[in-house]
Design a protein around this motif. Structure first.
Motif, short mmCIF file in Angstrom:
data_model
loop_
_atom_site.label_atom_id
_atom_site.label_comp_id
_atom_site.label_asym_id
_atom_site.label_seq_id
_atom_site.Cartn_x
_atom_site.Cartn_y
_atom_site.Cartn_z
N LEU A 491 -9.17 -31.03 -54.42
CA LEU A 491 -10.11 -30.12 -53.77
C LEU A 491 -9.37 -29.00 -53.06
O LEU A 491 -8.22 -29.15 -52.65
CB LEU A 491 -10.97 -30.89 -52.75
CG LEU A 491 -11.68 -32.16 -53.26
CD1 LEU A 491 -12.39 -32.86 -52.11
CD2 LEU A 491 -12.66 -31.81 -54.37
N SER A 504 -15.80 -21.28 -49.57
CA SER A 504 -16.02 -22.73 -49.72
C SER A 504 -14.88 -23.48 -49.05
O SER A 504 -13.71 -23.10 -49.16
CB SER A 504 -16.11 -23.13 -51.19
OG SER A 504 -16.20 -24.54 -51.31
N PHE A 507 -14.17 -27.43 -52.54
CA PHE A 507 -14.45 -27.12 -53.93
C PHE A 507 -13.42 -27.77 -54.85
O PHE A 507 -12.26 -27.98 -54.46
CB PHE A 507 -14.50 -25.61 -54.17
CG PHE A 507 -13.19 -24.89 -53.98
CD1 PHE A 507 -12.30 -24.71 -55.04
CD2 PHE A 507 -12.85 -24.37 -52.74
CE1 PHE A 507 -11.10 -24.04 -54.86
CE2 PHE A 507 -11.64 -23.71 -52.55
CZ PHE A 507 -10.76 -23.54 -53.61
N PRO A 513 -17.52 -29.24 -60.30
CA PRO A 513 -17.92 -30.02 -59.11
C PRO A 513 -18.42 -31.42 -59.43
O PRO A 513 -18.36 -32.30 -58.58
CB PRO A 513 -19.02 -29.16 -58.48
CG PRO A 513 -19.52 -28.29 -59.58
CD PRO A 513 -18.35 -28.04 -60.47
N PRO A 516 -14.38 -33.59 -60.48
CA PRO A 516 -13.20 -32.91 -59.92
C PRO A 516 -11.89 -33.64 -60.21
O PRO A 516 -10.87 -33.30 -59.63
CB PRO A 516 -13.49 -32.92 -58.42
CG PRO A 516 -14.27 -34.18 -58.21
CD PRO A 516 -15.11 -34.37 -59.46
#
Length: 678
Positions: A491, A504, A507, A513, A516
């Protein structure tokens, strides 16, 4: 003949591959006795001498030698109770540690083989196995087995014993040779095949299968094989030196496959294979005793007695060895001692029937403690005591017994309860099937600088790395051995994303999303490099969204009845946290979950806030005043390791993780998934 280099891949073809079975028990180098001088100072009991110089261990660290001057007098005024600290940690003030509580775990590997190549003309091969360990990129011979004469299916009796260090990548190579001469030089013998992996892979899997490969990376035999364990391939850059049996290795350019399952090959007929299985040999049982006394002899002229107990076991030299001392209870003939816990192996070497000598004394300030009485028992007998059903043992003074007619006893020691349970170690949980769930959080705020500018922390240099990638590799290459599918969420935070360019703080760096996950550490590095041209660095530096993201999954794992999953969040950042209050609250809440947070600070910013989150010196509190249940944050500034060996960063970053894993599962009273009752 020179030893064969390790494979760049594990796939092979043909119907007759050799196979090896590696059965390695795990044992703990805790020793069987006290690492301190023991002086009983009692009538009829000689002083057990100090142990000879040996090894004192620390968890997942190199051991150090101890010398006789390290010994401490055990019977000093006043006598201090010996404290056993379950799961490690420092004993309380005034407590004498019972041996080394933090011990290096030792791994024992037993090797056998089947269907090895036959290199002899008039007879069968005479195989022996050589274990190599990697040191600074070079293979060094560690040990070798005996030779099995005329045997293509050998079972070697010689064991390989190694220290296990969680925070290190311990690469191993097993090479088999056909002995042709009495020479110790490997080039004098015919090469039969080899197998390479990390010790962490073996430990985390308990059982893996592999083929033996030849110098050209082809199978040492024929046939295809199932290899469900993924490992990074390696390529050789030089053959071994005949004098030193050393080979230089360099990482292969081949990429890791998308998932382990994609490497599984179909079975074609009978497939020979290497098999490695793990077994814990160390006795992790501990015993908790609760004792009291009744009507003990009065020894003080102007008062009552000040009784305490000492527990002894038979030593190898036939003398009694002190293993535990209770605290002193002042001015009473009916003492009640605090319950205490000792490892079963320390109390009786794990033998439930071994005699245990218990001595009762009246404490004197001058060190000349008065003998009250003694008795012998065993763990098997003490187990008869249960809550509500105590066991009474008469305390006998042999002198009084001989001199006084009608002598009954010098009081009674009452064993109120005796409980045996297992004190699980980090290795117990890993071998029990616990998966370490790894997530990476990457700082993409503007303070990092333009990634196209060489001064940027995100600039990827001509060597293909930067401080972010170095941190990912340092932690990821260790953790990935402890996750079966090796699929890790990656992320980002602090960036503007296309197409609307909104900021963001949570993400997926692969821009998916719903999925991931990246395949291994290679996959994380590739996704990181690929996303840099498609985002805009912005801000602020908010940690709480990513901490809460991982905490949601960790919260789901709290429903588990055994120690099945533990979550690890690696955050790599360059600056000061913008949402400190929210982050403090998120960390305090996460401290109740099976979760740890590792923060690596890159660049030269002020990281005082990170040190605040790392509760080594004091327990972290949220802005509401709520205290963290435990310390789960480990902060390390990358700048301190820029010029150090790459392994040094991994050791510093992961030093506290085994203790945090054990601490959580013990607090929740969760046993390993595959555990045996005490």
């Amino acid at each position: 003949m020179t030893p064969c280099p390790p494979p760049a891949g594990a796939e092979g073809r043909g119907p007759a591959q050799p196979k090896l079975w590696f059965l390695f028990p795990l044992r703990q180098a805790s020793g069987s006795g006290w690492p301190a001088c023991c002086r009983a100072g009692t009538e009829g009991h000689s002083d057990p001498c100090c142990p000879s110089p040996g090894t004192m261990c620390s968890p997942f660290r190199a051991s150090r030698s101890f010398l006789p001057e390290d010994c401490q007098e055990l019977l000093l005024p006043p006598p201090t109770p010996m404290a056993y600290i379950p799961g490690g940690g420092a004993p309380g003030a005034g407590a004498t540690p019972l041996g080394s509580q933090h011990c290096v775990c030792r791994v024992e590997l037993s090797v056998s083989g089947q269907n090895l190549l036959d290199r002899d003309v008039t007879s069968k091969s005479d195989p022996f196995c050589v274990l190599f360990t990697e040191n600074n990129g070079r293979w060094m011979e560690y040990d070798r087995t005996e030779t099995a004469v005329n045997n293509l299916n050998p079972a070697f009796s010689k064991k390989f014993v190694l220290d296990y260090h969680f925070e290190e990548v311990q690469k191993l190579k097993f090479a088999l040779f056909d002995q042709d001469r009495s020479s110790t030089q490997l080039e004098e013998h015919d090469f039969l095949g080899q197998f390479s992996c990390s010790l962490g892979t073996i430990v985390s899997s308990k059982k893996i299968t592999r083929p033996l490969l030849l110098m050209n990376d082809k199978p040492a035999g024929k046939g295809l094989i199932t290899t469900p364990i993924c490992s990074l391939p390696v390529a050789w850059s030089a053959p071994p030196s005949p004098q030193t049996s050393v080979v230089t290795m360099a990482p292969s350019q081949a990429s890791t496959p998308a998932s382990c399952s994609q490497r599984v090959q179909p079975w074609l007929g009978w497939s020979p294979r290497i098999m490695i299985a793990a077994q814990e040999l160390s006795d992790n049982r501990v015993i908790t005793l609760s004792l009291a006394g009744r009507k003990l002899d009065k020894k003080d002229l102007f008062g009552k007695s000040d009784p305490f107990l000492e527990f002894y076991k038979p030593g190898d030299d036939g003398k009694w060895m002190l293993v535990h001392r209770t605290e002193v209870i002042k001015y009473t003939l009916d003492p009640v001692w605090k319950p205490f816990t000792v490892p079963l192996v320390s109390l009786c070497d794990g033998d439930m029937e071994k005699p245990i000598q218990v001595m009762c004394y009246d404490y004197d300030n001058d060190g000349g403690h008065d003998f009250i009485g003694e008795f012998q028992t065993s763990v098997s007998q003490m187990c008869m005591a249960r809550d509500g059903v105590p066991l009474e043992l008469e305390c006998i003074n042999p002198k009084k017994q001989r001199k006084k007619k009608g002598y009954k006893n010098s009081g009674v020691i009452v064993l109120r309860s005796c409980k045996i349970h297992r004190d699980y170690s980090f290795l117990d949980y890993i071998l029990g099937g616990c998966q370490l769930m790894f997530t990476v959080g990457i700082d993409f705020t503007a303070s990092n600088g333009n990634p196209l500018d060489p001064s940027s922390l995100h600039y990827i240099n001509p060597l293909g790395t930067n401080e972010y990638l170095s941190a990912i590799w340092a932690v990821g290459q260790i953790i990935q051995d402890y996750d079966s599918d090796k699929m890790f969420p990656a992320l980002g935070f602090g960036a503007q994303l296309p197409p609307d360019w909104k900021v963001s703080h949570e993400f997926a760096i692969n821009f998916n999303p719903t999925n991931p996950f990246c395949s291994g550490v290679d996959g994380i590095a590739q996704a990181y490099s690929a996303c840099l041209p498609h985002i805009r660095f912005y801000g602020p530096t908010n940690f709480s969204p990513i901490v809460n993201h991982v905490a949601r999954f960790a919260a789901q794992a709290t429903q588990q009845q055994t120690a099945a999953q533990y979550f690890i969040l690696l955050i790599i950042t360059d600056g000061v946290i913008s949402d400190m209050e929210e982050t403090r609250h998120a960390v305090v809440q996460a401290s109740k979950l099976p979760m740890s947070i590792i923060i690596v600070g890159v660049g030269n910013a002020d990281f005082a806030a990170m040190e605040f989150l790392d509760g080594d010196s004091r327990r972290l509190r949220s802005h509401t005043g709520e205290e963290a249940a435990r310390d789960i944050v480990q902060f390390v500034p990358f700048r301190e390791f820029r010029h150090a060996a790459k392994e040094t960063l991994a050791k510093a970053v992961l030093a506290e993780l085994p203790q945090q894993v054990v601490q959580y599962f013990k607090h929740k009273n969760l046993p390993p998934t595959n555990s045996e009752p005490a």
